[in-house]
Design a protein around this motif. Structure first.
Motif, PDB file in Angstrom:
ATOM      1  N   ALA A 239       0.855  -1.178   0.000  1.00 12.47           N
ATOM      2  CA  ALA A 239       0.000   0.000   0.000  1.00 12.47           C
ATOM      3  C   ALA A 239       0.896   1.235   0.000  1.00 12.47           C
ATOM      4  O   ALA A 239       2.094   1.161   0.290  1.00 12.47           O
ATOM      5  N   PHE A 240       0.290   2.384  -0.312  1.00 12.88           N
ATOM      6  CA  PHE A 240       1.043   3.631  -0.465  1.00 12.88           C
ATOM      7  C   PHE A 240       0.345   4.753   0.279  1.00 12.88           C
ATOM      8  O   PHE A 240      -0.892   4.803   0.350  1.00 12.88           O
ATOM      9  N   ALA A 241       1.141   5.683   0.821  1.00 15.17           N
ATOM     10  CA  ALA A 241       0.584   6.879   1.453  1.00 15.17           C
ATOM     11  C   ALA A 241       1.551   8.041   1.258  1.00 15.17           C
ATOM     12  O   ALA A 241       2.767   7.850   1.140  1.00 15.17           O
ATOM     13  N   ALA A 242       0.998   9.246   1.230  1.00 14.52           N
ATOM     14  CA  ALA A 242       1.839  10.443   1.243  1.00 14.52           C
ATOM     15  C   ALA A 242       2.435  10.602   2.633  1.00 14.52           C
ATOM     16  O   ALA A 242       1.797  10.287   3.633  1.00 14.52           O
ATOM     17  N   CYS A 243       3.665  11.092   2.677  1.00 14.60           N
ATOM     18  CA  CYS A 243       4.387  11.201   3.951  1.00 14.60           C
ATOM     19  C   CYS A 243       4.092  12.560   4.596  1.00 14.60           C
ATOM     20  O   CYS A 243       4.749  13.566   4.288  1.00 14.60           O
ATOM     21  N   HIS A 244       3.103  12.585   5.493  1.00 22.14           N
ATOM     22  CA  HIS A 244       2.637  13.842   6.075  1.00 22.14           C
ATOM     23  C   HIS A 244       3.679  14.503   6.968  1.00 22.14           C
ATOM     24  O   HIS A 244       3.793  15.736   6.988  1.00 22.14           O
ATOM     25  N   ASP A 245       4.440  13.733   7.713  1.00 21.24           N
ATOM     26  CA  ASP A 245       5.357  14.355   8.666  1.00 21.24           C
ATOM     27  C   ASP A 245       6.627  14.875   8.008  1.00 21.24           C
ATOM     28  O   ASP A 245       7.171  15.898   8.425  1.00 21.24           O
TER      29      ASP A 245
END
Length: 233
Positions: free
Chosen positions: A186-192
């Motif tokens: 799975a993939f996510a944008a790196c918010h931190d």
């Protein structure tokens, strides 16, 4: 994408000045290799990690070797940021990405936006043009989640705004993330690490930019586009 010759295995001594890596090969030879990755390479630049390098036969090259793969927890990670565009070009030619199939023309590095060049412009008579921006993803910090970016990526955020402008004029606009890891699903944008990019990706999707994520099949012999991954928003 086949490597011209099988890669050589070694061990990372250090990665420094962003584009240099000292490596000891399995036969004991110490080399300095080109590291084709401007990012932070979090979790992939630790001394002692197993790595794989290619060797160029070009005598004019300052550094004959290129760092290509890093082994982490038994999985392979592609760190060469030049590969995703090559992999996508191969996949487009073979219609291997269903969402982007059926275009007769795949032009590369077409000028658009504010002094930018799009990675691919896909064209087909009687269909809207498709502006395709490709991003390399190699960060994993927990579980099986791939994240982008691994440091502040202002240029990538700018690309999102330019894709939004293309969508606003009635064209297709696509951000394609190529995950060069064998241990993510799975993939996510790196918010931190880059909140501006994470906000920009959400805003772009809401404005009509299509977000696609595909994994890779990696080995010391070849790299190719793999299966699609979900975007964990």
């Amino acid at each position: 994408m086949d490597f011209p010759q099988p890669l050589k295995r070694g061990q990372l001594i250090q990665r420094y000045k962003r584009f240099l890596a000292d490596i000891v090969l399995e036969d004991g030879t110490e080399i300095t290799a080109h590291c084709p990755n401007p990012g932070a390479m979090l979790g992939l630049n630790m001394p002692g990690l197993p790595v794989w390098v290619s060797r160029s036969p070009d005598p004019k090259r300052k550094l004959a070797h290129t760092l290509e793969l890093v082994e982490v927890d038994g999985g392979l990670v592609g760190i060469n940021t030049m590969h995703p565009n090559r992999l996508v070009a191969e996949a487009l030619a073979a219609d291997a990405i269903p969402e982007l199939s059926g275009y007769a023309s795949h032009r590369r590095e077409v000028k658009y936006g504010q002094a930018s060049r799009i990675d691919f412009l896909l064209e087909e008579p009687d269909r809207p043009r498709c502006w395709l921006e490709v991003k390399n993803c190699h960060l994993r910090r927990a579980g099986t989640l791939a994240e982008f970016p691994d440091c502040v990526a202002a240029r990538s955020t700018k690309h999102l705004r330019e894709l939004v402008a293309m969508a606003a004029q009635g064209d297709r606009a696509v951000a394609l993330f190529v995950v060069q890891r064998t241990d993510c699903d799975a993939f996510a944008a790196c918010h931190d690490l880059d909140p501006a990019f994470a906000r920009g990706l959400e805003a772009a999707a809401e404005a009509g930019v299509e977000v696609l994520v595909y994994g890779c099949d990696l080995s010391p012999e070849r790299v190719s586009i793999g299966g699609q991954m979900p975007w964990a928003r």
